[in-house]
Design an enzyme around this catalytic site. Structure first.
Site, short mmCIF file in Angstrom:
data_model
loop_
_atom_site.label_atom_id
_atom_site.label_comp_id
_atom_site.label_asym_id
_atom_site.label_seq_id
_atom_site.Cartn_x
_atom_site.Cartn_y
_atom_site.Cartn_z
N ASP A 177 0.84 -1.20 0.00
CA ASP A 177 0.00 0.00 0.00
C ASP A 177 0.88 1.25 0.00
O ASP A 177 2.09 1.19 0.18
CB ASP A 177 -1.03 0.00 1.13
CG ASP A 177 -0.44 0.23 2.50
OD1 ASP A 177 0.76 0.50 2.61
OD2 ASP A 177 -1.20 0.16 3.49
N ASN A 185 -3.75 12.97 0.66
CA ASN A 185 -5.10 13.51 0.48
C ASN A 185 -5.31 14.80 1.25
O ASN A 185 -5.88 15.77 0.73
CB ASN A 185 -6.15 12.48 0.93
CG ASN A 185 -6.44 11.44 -0.12
OD1 ASN A 185 -6.35 11.71 -1.32
ND2 ASN A 185 -6.79 10.24 0.30
N HIS A 190 -8.15 15.29 -2.54
CA HIS A 190 -8.52 13.93 -2.95
C HIS A 190 -8.31 13.69 -4.44
O HIS A 190 -8.06 12.55 -4.84
CB HIS A 190 -9.98 13.66 -2.57
CG HIS A 190 -10.19 13.49 -1.09
ND1 HIS A 190 -9.94 12.31 -0.44
CD2 HIS A 190 -10.57 14.38 -0.14
CE1 HIS A 190 -10.19 12.45 0.85
NE2 HIS A 190 -10.57 13.69 1.07
N ASP A 194 -6.31 10.55 -5.99
CA ASP A 194 -6.74 9.69 -7.10
C ASP A 194 -5.64 9.59 -8.17
O ASP A 194 -5.38 8.52 -8.72
CB ASP A 194 -8.01 10.24 -7.75
CG ASP A 194 -9.26 9.95 -6.92
OD1 ASP A 194 -9.16 9.20 -5.93
OD2 ASP A 194 -10.33 10.49 -7.27
N GLU A 220 -6.00 2.31 -0.77
CA GLU A 220 -4.66 2.46 -1.34
C GLU A 220 -3.86 1.15 -1.29
O GLU A 220 -2.64 1.15 -1.45
CB GLU A 220 -3.89 3.55 -0.60
CG GLU A 220 -3.52 3.24 0.84
CD GLU A 220 -4.57 3.61 1.86
OE1 GLU A 220 -4.21 3.82 3.03
OE2 GLU A 220 -5.77 3.69 1.49
#
Length: 299
Positions: A177, A185, A190, A194, A220
């Site tokens: 991850d 974020n 955000h 992405d 993630e």
């Protein structure tokens, strides 16, 4: 990412205005959304322009703080086709990952990103067939990262476990991850998060072989299933991926975002009854990697 229901909803956007109509069923299909219930939703392009935004007076309403009240619109130009036009949105409109500043003519298969939502534009005489193909893709592919989704991961795992048991071959699992993803974020927004998810997935895919399964496990966290790979080979693969991500430059709206990953590696053991057991073993190694400093491979 939660499993996707195969049920879809079809929406026709108003009626033709001033004689404008595609006549071919050109449409937008939602291929990625924070709300899984929106996946597969189809918007037939009949009204021109078709407005997209947070305000409830838009043809397509997207409930998200990162979407402007009047974000963008899709307009049809005679003898030319449909164009995506940004309406001065705060966070921008993206076509095929490029932020647009001028109207962009759409071609079948183009991806339009508005806030956290991604649409795919479908056009042509076989648009109905393309639509059903897209619905199938949604059941196995994560629309944001283009990695496989969790549902497909477990299906692939069960097949590989069966082969491994039958032929006595190694089967490796790598869980990883993104380190400090919440901070990305919180600091950059955000939409930047992405972007990082999508770019990390792109870096990883460029390193993998066709027989290896790469999936977004959730949030993630990602998973790689590597058939016929011994533990040393799995460690080498994980370390190479970790290094590639750490050395990559992630640039979003002019801001450079540093990114590293932590990896856990495990092998299918005699006591692993199914894919859940193997993933759990790799996940335990991943948490060791995070507890001991991150940006490393453990297993």
């Amino acid at each position: 990412m939660s499993d996707v229901e195969e049920k879809t909803r079809v929406t026709s956007i108003l009626g033709p205005q001033q004689g404008e109509t595609s006549g071919r069923g050109d449409c937008l299909v939602t291929i990625y959304a924070k709300d899984p219930a929106q996946l597969g939703k189809r918007y037939v392009l009949e009204a021109s322009p078709t407005s997209i935004g947070r305000g409830h007076d838009n043809h397509v309403v997207l409930e998200s703080d990162s979407v402007s009240r009047r974000h963008c619109h899709i307009e049809r130009r005679p003898a030319t086709g449909w164009f995506a036009v940004d309406d001065g949105s705060t966070n921008g409109t993206y076509v095929n990952d490029d932020q647009i500043s001028a109207p962009v003519r759409l071609r079948s298969g183009d991806r339009i990103k508005v806030g956290p939502t991604i649409f795919k534009y479908l056009s042509g005489t076989d648009v109905e067939s393309l639509y059903h193909e897209e619905i199938y893709r949604i059941t196995i592919i994560d629309g944001l990262t283009q990695a496989h989704n969790k549902r497909h991961l477990f299906e692939a795992l069960e097949k590989e476990i069966t082969r491994s048991r039958r032929y006595g071959r190694d089967l490796a699992c790598i869980m990883f991850d993104i380190d400090h993803f919440k901070k990305i974020n919180d600091t950059h927004g955000h939409l930047a998060g992405d972007y990082v998810l999508k770019e990390v997935a792109r870096v990883v895919r460029s390193r993998l072989r066709g027989e290896e399964t790469f999936a977004r496990y959730g949030g993630e966290e990602f998973c790689i299933v590597a058939p016929e790979t011994p533990i040393d080979g799995a460690r080498v693969l994980a370390e190479d991926i970790r290094r590639r991500v750490a050395e990559s430059s992630f640039l979003f709206q002019g801001e450079k975002i540093g990114c590293t990953i932590s990896c856990g590696v495990a092998m299918l053991g005699e006591n692993d009854k199914d894919g859940v057991s193997l993933i759990k073993a790799a996940d335990e190694q991943l948490y060791v990697a995070k507890r001991t400093g991150r940006n490393r491979v453990v297993g």
